[in-house]
Design an enzyme around this catalytic site. Structure first.
Site, PDB file in Angstrom:
ATOM      1  N   GLN A  51      12.676 -36.305   8.338  1.00  0.00           N
ATOM      2  CA  GLN A  51      14.202 -36.494   8.601  1.00  0.00           C
ATOM      3  C   GLN A  51      14.894 -37.126   7.030  1.00  0.00           C
ATOM      4  O   GLN A  51      16.070 -37.197   6.799  1.00  0.00           O
ATOM      5  CB  GLN A  51      14.744 -37.348   9.394  1.00  0.00           C
ATOM      6  CG  GLN A  51      14.250 -37.078  10.767  1.00  0.00           C
ATOM      7  CD  GLN A  51      14.652 -38.121  11.905  1.00  0.00           C
ATOM      8  OE1 GLN A  51      14.051 -38.538  12.326  1.00  0.00           O
ATOM      9  NE2 GLN A  51      15.637 -37.896  12.497  1.00  0.00           N
ATOM     10  N   CYS A  88      19.598 -38.701  17.981  1.00  0.00           N
ATOM     11  CA  CYS A  88      18.802 -38.359  16.979  1.00  0.00           C
ATOM     12  C   CYS A  88      19.541 -38.325  15.715  1.00  0.00           C
ATOM     13  O   CYS A  88      20.748 -38.150  15.634  1.00  0.00           O
ATOM     14  CB  CYS A  88      18.349 -37.031  16.702  1.00  0.00           C
ATOM     15  SG  CYS A  88      17.454 -36.516  15.340  1.00  0.00           S
ATOM     16  N   LEU A  89      19.127 -39.324  14.725  1.00  0.00           N
ATOM     17  CA  LEU A  89      19.948 -39.600  13.249  1.00  0.00           C
ATOM     18  C   LEU A  89      20.240 -38.322  12.671  1.00  0.00           C
ATOM     19  O   LEU A  89      21.204 -38.206  11.656  1.00  0.00           O
ATOM     20  CB  LEU A  89      19.085 -40.454  12.690  1.00  0.00           C
ATOM     21  CG  LEU A  89      18.951 -42.034  12.949  1.00  0.00           C
ATOM     22  CD1 LEU A  89      18.059 -43.038  12.115  1.00  0.00           C
ATOM     23  CD2 LEU A  89      20.328 -42.748  13.279  1.00  0.00           C
ATOM     24  N   HIS A 130       9.760 -37.975  20.890  1.00  0.00           N
ATOM     25  CA  HIS A 130      10.758 -37.462  20.032  1.00  0.00           C
ATOM     26  C   HIS A 130      10.445 -37.706  18.579  1.00  0.00           C
ATOM     27  O   HIS A 130      10.571 -36.550  17.872  1.00  0.00           O
ATOM     28  CB  HIS A 130      11.927 -38.560  20.327  1.00  0.00           C
ATOM     29  CG  HIS A 130      13.116 -38.041  19.388  1.00  0.00           C
ATOM     30  ND1 HIS A 130      14.444 -37.678  19.900  1.00  0.00           N
ATOM     31  CD2 HIS A 130      13.461 -38.037  18.159  1.00  0.00           C
ATOM     32  CE1 HIS A 130      15.363 -37.202  18.946  1.00  0.00           C
ATOM     33  NE2 HIS A 130      14.791 -37.550  17.651  1.00  0.00           N
ATOM     34  N   GLU A 131       9.721 -38.721  18.182  1.00  0.00           N
ATOM     35  CA  GLU A 131       9.482 -38.849  16.575  1.00  0.00           C
ATOM     36  C   GLU A 131       8.270 -37.866  16.309  1.00  0.00           C
ATOM     37  O   GLU A 131       8.127 -37.345  15.228  1.00  0.00           O
ATOM     38  CB  GLU A 131       9.198 -40.128  16.363  1.00  0.00           C
ATOM     39  CG  GLU A 131      10.345 -41.310  16.630  1.00  0.00           C
ATOM     40  CD  GLU A 131      11.654 -40.677  15.931  1.00  0.00           C
ATOM     41  OE1 GLU A 131      11.782 -39.944  14.899  1.00  0.00           O
ATOM     42  OE2 GLU A 131      12.611 -40.932  16.529  1.00  0.00           O
ATOM     43  N   HIS A 134       9.393 -34.182  15.583  1.00  0.00           N
ATOM     44  CA  HIS A 134       9.758 -34.003  14.631  1.00  0.00           C
ATOM     45  C   HIS A 134       8.707 -33.783  13.382  1.00  0.00           C
ATOM     46  O   HIS A 134       8.986 -32.896  12.707  1.00  0.00           O
ATOM     47  CB  HIS A 134      10.482 -35.272  14.071  1.00  0.00           C
ATOM     48  CG  HIS A 134      11.819 -35.708  14.430  1.00  0.00           C
ATOM     49  ND1 HIS A 134      12.949 -34.713  14.018  1.00  0.00           N
ATOM     50  CD2 HIS A 134      12.495 -36.761  14.729  1.00  0.00           C
ATOM     51  CE1 HIS A 134      14.159 -35.312  14.387  1.00  0.00           C
ATOM     52  NE2 HIS A 134      13.737 -36.352  14.906  1.00  0.00           N
TER      53      HIS A 134
HETATM   54 ZN    ZN Z   1      15.278 -37.599  15.836  1.00  0.00          ZN
END
Ligand code: ZN
Length: 157
Positions: A51, A88-89, A130-131, A134
């Site tokens: 990210q 999510c960012l 979630h992470e 990624h």
């Molecule tokens: Zn995320």
């Protein structure tokens, strides 16, 4: 420490698979510090290295109990299920319903090279799943149920 630029959905780097960290170099430590600072600045619960444009298997998480740094995290147990709103960012201002395991165990290395196994339930289990996704180029929007909705920022008193 520095705030890093968070990549947004549509950026091809978010769809790539991240590489294992072989050695914890000074550069990796700076990256981890910057990831934590960026997560807190953006008020996220977690952040993964891709990210911020770095394809390495590193995630940071803080669900309100203090920072967790996970290098090369791997889910070794997933049980139960929970369905709830997730954001999510990399998809700012949006959220949507996602079903995740309710109880997980993750194996990872910390920034000192020590190995740990951590059990997480509910929000922590959700954040870990979630992470970790990624790191394999997956986003929650791929598995969202019923589409995304806008998140109205909480008014500050
Ligand atoms: Zn995320």
């Amino acid at each position: 420490m520095a705030i890093r630029n968070v990549r947004l959905e549509g950026d091809p780097i978010l769809r790539k698979k991240s590489k294992e960290v072989k050695e914890i170099t000074p550069k990796i430590r700076v990256l981890i510090d910057d990831m934590l600072e960026t997560m807190y600045e953006k008020e996220g619960v977690g952040l993964a290295a891709p990210q911020v444009g770095i394809l390495k298997r590193i995630v940071v998480i803080d669900i309100g109990d203090g920072p967790l740094v996970m290098i090369n995290p791997r889910l070794v147990r997933e049980e139960g299920s929970q369905t709830g709103d997730e954001g999510c960012l990399s998809v700012p201002g949006k959220a949507g319903q996602v079903t995740r395991p309710n109880d997980v165990t993750v194996r990872y290395m910390d920034e000192d090279g020590e190995y740990y196994e951590l059990d997480g339930t509910e929000l922590l289990a959700r954040a870990i799943c979630h992470e970790c996704e990624h790191l394999d180029g997956k986003l929650y929007v791929d598995i969202v149920e019923g589409g995304l909705h806008d998140v109205v920022p909480e008014e500050e008193e």
